[in-house]
Design an enzyme around this catalytic site. Structure first.
Site, PDB file in Angstrom:
ATOM      1  CE  LYS A 171      -1.858   3.113   1.962  1.00  0.00           C
ATOM      2  NZ  LYS A 171      -1.718   4.536   1.524  1.00  0.00           N
ATOM      3  CD  GLU A 246      12.679   5.118   8.620  1.00  0.00           C
ATOM      4  OE1 GLU A 246      12.625   6.052   9.461  1.00  0.00           O
ATOM      5  OE2 GLU A 246      12.637   5.292   7.394  1.00  0.00           O
ATOM      6  CB  CYS A 280      12.876  10.025   8.274  1.00  0.00           C
ATOM      7  SG  CYS A 280      13.641   8.824   7.218  1.00  0.00           S
ATOM      8  CD  GLU A 380      10.013  13.547  11.169  1.00  0.00           C
ATOM      9  OE1 GLU A 380       8.914  12.969  11.270  1.00  0.00           O
ATOM     10  OE2 GLU A 380      11.026  12.999  10.703  1.00  0.00           O
TER      11      GLU A 380
HETATM   12  P1  ADP Z   1       3.241  10.821   6.215  1.00  0.00           P
HETATM   13  O1  ADP Z   1       3.261  12.037   7.087  1.00  0.00           O
HETATM   14  O2  ADP Z   1       4.562  10.337   5.751  1.00  0.00           O
HETATM   15  O3  ADP Z   1       2.187  10.872   5.156  1.00  0.00           O
HETATM   16  P2  ADP Z   1       1.661   8.789   7.404  1.00  0.00           P
HETATM   17  O4  ADP Z   1       2.028   7.948   8.569  1.00  0.00           O
HETATM   18  O5  ADP Z   1       0.398   9.543   7.445  1.00  0.00           O
HETATM   19  O6  ADP Z   1       2.898   9.692   7.223  1.00  0.00           O
HETATM   20  O7  ADP Z   1       1.619   7.926   6.074  1.00  0.00           O
HETATM   21  C1  ADP Z   1       2.501   6.895   5.743  1.00  0.00           C
HETATM   22  C2  ADP Z   1       1.716   5.748   5.121  1.00  0.00           C
HETATM   23  O8  ADP Z   1       0.802   5.243   6.088  1.00  0.00           O
HETATM   24  C3  ADP Z   1       0.866   6.152   3.914  1.00  0.00           C
HETATM   25  O9  ADP Z   1       0.870   5.110   2.966  1.00  0.00           O
HETATM   26  C4  ADP Z   1      -0.508   6.318   4.524  1.00  0.00           C
HETATM   27  O10 ADP Z   1      -1.559   6.140   3.601  1.00  0.00           O
HETATM   28  C5  ADP Z   1      -0.501   5.194   5.554  1.00  0.00           C
HETATM   29  N1  ADP Z   1      -1.470   5.366   6.647  1.00  0.00           N
HETATM   30  C6  ADP Z   1      -1.953   6.521   7.176  1.00  0.00           C
HETATM   31  N2  ADP Z   1      -2.845   6.260   8.163  1.00  0.00           N
HETATM   32  C7  ADP Z   1      -2.917   4.913   8.271  1.00  0.00           C
HETATM   33  C8  ADP Z   1      -3.658   4.008   9.104  1.00  0.00           C
HETATM   34  N3  ADP Z   1      -4.513   4.446  10.017  1.00  0.00           N
HETATM   35  N4  ADP Z   1      -3.480   2.683   8.934  1.00  0.00           N
HETATM   36  C9  ADP Z   1      -2.615   2.219   8.020  1.00  0.00           C
HETATM   37  N5  ADP Z   1      -1.906   3.012   7.196  1.00  0.00           N
HETATM   38  C10 ADP Z   1      -2.045   4.333   7.314  1.00  0.00           C
END
Ligand code: ADP
Length: 473
Positions: A171, A246, A280, A380
Site C-alpha cells: 500500500k 521506521e 526522516c 519533526e
Molecule cells: P506521512 O506524514 O509520511 O504521510 P503517514 O504515517 O500519514 O505519514 O503515512 C505513511 C503511510 O501510512 C501512507 O501510505 C498512509 O496512507 C498510511 N497510513 C496513514 N494512516 C494509516 C492508518 N490508520 N493505517 C494504516 N496506514 C495508514
C-alpha cells in the site's frame, strides 16, 4: 508516461478494483492534477491478501538464490526506466531532478540489485549443537510506505521480503503513488509467480488499516509518521503480528569546538534541507559551541540564503516545493511557533520565496539561539527549517543530542577523528555519521526510541523478514 491508473495489481494481473472512486495526484510545483489512482477498499485488500497467502508455499519452495536473482532482474528493469521514473517522481514529489535520478531511482535499483550479494552474506542454515537453525519466511507481508522517498522505501521492504520467501501486499502513499505502478509493471515483466507481489492503492485509514488488520497478514512493515506507527503497533499487538517500524527523527548534528566550521555548517545545511527537509534523517538540530555561535550564524545565514529554490526540473535548483498544501501549512505553523517561542529567525520565514507564488515552496529557514526544549527543536517539522542550538561543552552537547523522543540519525564533527567517534558512540541513534561520513546503502538503517524498531537495508534488512526455527536432532 502513464499517469491515469484505474487498475490494481492482484494475483499476477492488473485488475479492476471493487470500488469505482479515484484519488487525484497533484503536481506540487504547478498545483495541477497530474494523474489519478484507484481508491481501493477492504474487498480489494482481502483479494490481495488471499492471493498472497495462496502463493506463499510455492514461493517459499523456490530456491532463495532464484528469488534473489529475480530481484536483480527488477533492478535491470528499473534501470531501463530510470529517466522516466526520475521525471515521474520529480513531478509527483517536487525533488530536484538530478537528486531524483540519483536517490529516488538509483537507490531502489541498487537495493533490488544487491539481493544476490546480500543473500550470499546471510546464513540460511546454521548449527548450534544438535539444533539445525533454519531461517524461514515470515509469511504474508503488508508493506505500507510514505511519500518522501517513495520508491526507495518500497524497495527497502519488497526486495528483502521477496528474497526471504515472503509474499507481499504493498500500500504505497496516496500522495506520490504513480511510481509504484511503474515498479509493478517491471515486477510483472520479470514474471513473479501469481500472488507473490500485489499492489492496492488508496488512503491510509481505508486501505492501510484494512491491510494491517487482515488476519492472514503475518507481518507489517511500515515507514511513516510516529502517530501512524503507534496505531499500527496497536493493530499488530492484537494478533501478535511481526512489526517493523521506521518513523520520524529529529537528528542532531554536533559541531565540536575543534571542527572546520565552514565545512561542517555547509554540509549540515545541505543535509537538513535535502528534499526540502522532507527527509526522516534530516540533520535538523545543529548543536554548536556557545563561543562559536556568532561565527556559525554568519556561515549558516550565507549558505542557507544562497540555496536556490524553484522548479525542480530547472538545473541548479537545490530545493523544490514541499509535497502538498497541507505539508506547507504544517511547516509554516512551525515557523510561526519558532518565532512565538522566542528563537531568533536568521533567514527565511513563512512568506513564499520571491517570484514563487504558484507551487508549495517554503524559504530555506534558519533559527538560532533555539532552546532544545522548544517545539521546533523537539518535533519533526519535515520542511526546510534548521534550528541552531548552542552548547557549553562536549558533555552538554551529548546531553542535548540525546534529549529527544527520537533516535534515528545524527552527525558529529571534530578536528580529531577519535574524539568524534567517541562522541558518536554516546549518541542514542540507529545511525550517525562522523566528519561527513557518506551514506552507505548496505548499512543497517532504523531507529532507537520513538524512531521505530527493526532495521532496513543490507543483511540486517534481510534478517528482518525471516523467522528462525530450531530443529533438534
Ligand atoms: P506521512 O506524514 O509520511 O504521510 P503517514 O504515517 O500519514 O505519514 O503515512 C505513511 C503511510 O501510512 C501512507 O501510505 C498512509 O496512507 C498510511 N497510513 C496513514 N494512516 C494509516 C492508518 N490508520 N493505517 C494504516 N496506514 C495508514
Amino acid at each position: 508516461m502513464e499517469t491515469e491508473r484505474d487498475q490494481l495489481y492482484i494475483d499476477g494481473n492488473w485488475s479492476v478494483p471493487s470500488g469505482t472512486d479515484n484519488l487525484e495526484v497533484e503536481n506540487p510545483t504547478t498545483q495541477e492534477v497530474m494523474g489519478s489512482i484507484p481508491q481501493g477498499d477492504a474487498q480489494d485488500v482481502d483479494r490481495a491478501v488471499r492471493a498472497a497467502h495462496s502463493a506463499l508455499h510455492d514461493w517459499w519452495a523456490v530456491p532463495a538464490t532464484e528469488r534473489a536473482a529475480m530481484c536483480a532482474k527488477v533492478a535491470e528493469g528499473l534501470q531501463a526506466r530510470q529517466g522516466e521514473l526520475a521525471d515521474l517522481i520529480t513531478s509527483e514529489l517536487g525533488m530536484p531532478h538530478m537528486l531524483s535520478t540519483l536517490i529516488q531511482t538509483g537507490l531502489p535499483s541498487l537495493t533490488f540489485g544487491s539481493m544476490p550479494e546480500v543473500l550470499s552474506q546471510t546464513e540460511i542454515e546454521s548449527e548450534i549443537g544438535n539444533a539445525l537453525v533454519v531461517r524461514e519466511p515470515r509469511g504474508v507481508v503488508a508493506a505500507i510506505t510514505p511519500w518522501n522517498y517513495p520508491l526507495h522505501q518500497i524497495a527497502l521492504k519488497l526486495a528483502p521480503a521477496l528474497t526471504a520467501g515472503n509474499t507481499v501486499v504493498l500500500k504505497p502513499s496516496e500522495i506520490t503513488p504513480l511510481n509504484a505502478f511503474m515498479l509493478f509493471e517491471v515486477l510483472d515483466e520479470v514474471g513473479f509467480p501469481k500472488g507473490v507481489v500485489n499492489l492496492v492503492t488508496g488512503t491510509g485509514p481505508v486501505v492501510g488499516q484494512a491491510l494491517a488488520e487482515h488476519p492472514l497478514v503475518d507481518m507489517i512493515t511500515f515507514t511513516g509518521s510516529t502517530g501512524t506507527g503507534r496505531r499500527l503497533g496497536e493493530v499488530a499487538a492484537r494478533d501478535v503480528k511481526r512489526l517493523a517500524l521506521e518513523l520520524g527523527g529529529k537528528s542532531a548534528n554536533i559541531i565540536l569546538d575543534d571542527a572546520d566550521l565552514q565545512r561542517a555548517v555547509t554540509d549540515g545545511i545541505s543535509k537538513c534541507f535535502l528534499n526540502s527537509g522532507q527527509t526522516c534523517i534530516a540533520l535538523t538540530r545543529m548543536l554548536v559551541p556557545e563561543s562559536k555561535l556568532d561565527e556559525v550564524n554568519q556561515i549558516a545565514e550565507n549558505v542557507a540564503s544562497a540555496q536556490k529554490v524553484g522548479d525542480p526540473f530547472e538545473e541548479g535548483v537545490a530545493l523544490g516545493p514541499l509535497v502538498s498544501a497541507d505539508q506547507r501549512e504544517r511547516v509554516r505553523n512551525y515557523i510561526d511557533k519558532g518565532v512565538a517561542e522566542g528563537a531568533k529567525l536568521l533567514t527565511g520565514g513563512t512568506e513564499a520565496p520571491a517570484g514563487l507564488d504558484t507551487g508549495y515552496f517554503v524559504q530555506p529557514t534558519v533559527f538560532t539561539n533555539v532552546s532544545n526544549d522548544s517545539t521546533i527543536a523537539q518535533e519533526e517539522i519535515f520542511g526546510p527549517v534548521l534550528s541552531i542550538i548552542p552548547f557549553r561543552d562536549e558533555a552538554h552537547a551529548v546531553e542535548l543530542a540525546n534529549d529527544s523522543p527520537y533516535g534515528l540519525a545524527g552527525a558529529v564533527w571534530s578536528g580529531d577523528d577519535a574524539r568524534a567517534l567517541d562522541v558518536a558512540k554516546r549518541i542514542r541513534t540507529g545511525q550517525i555519521e562522523v566528519n561527513g561520513g557518506s551514506f552507505n546503502p548496505a548499512a543497517p538503517f532504523g531507529g532507537f526510541k520513538q524512531s521505530g524498531h527493526g532495521r532496513e537495508a543490507g543483511v540486517f534488512g534481510l534478517e528482518e523478514f525471516f523467522e528462525v526455527k530450531a530443529i533438534l536432532r
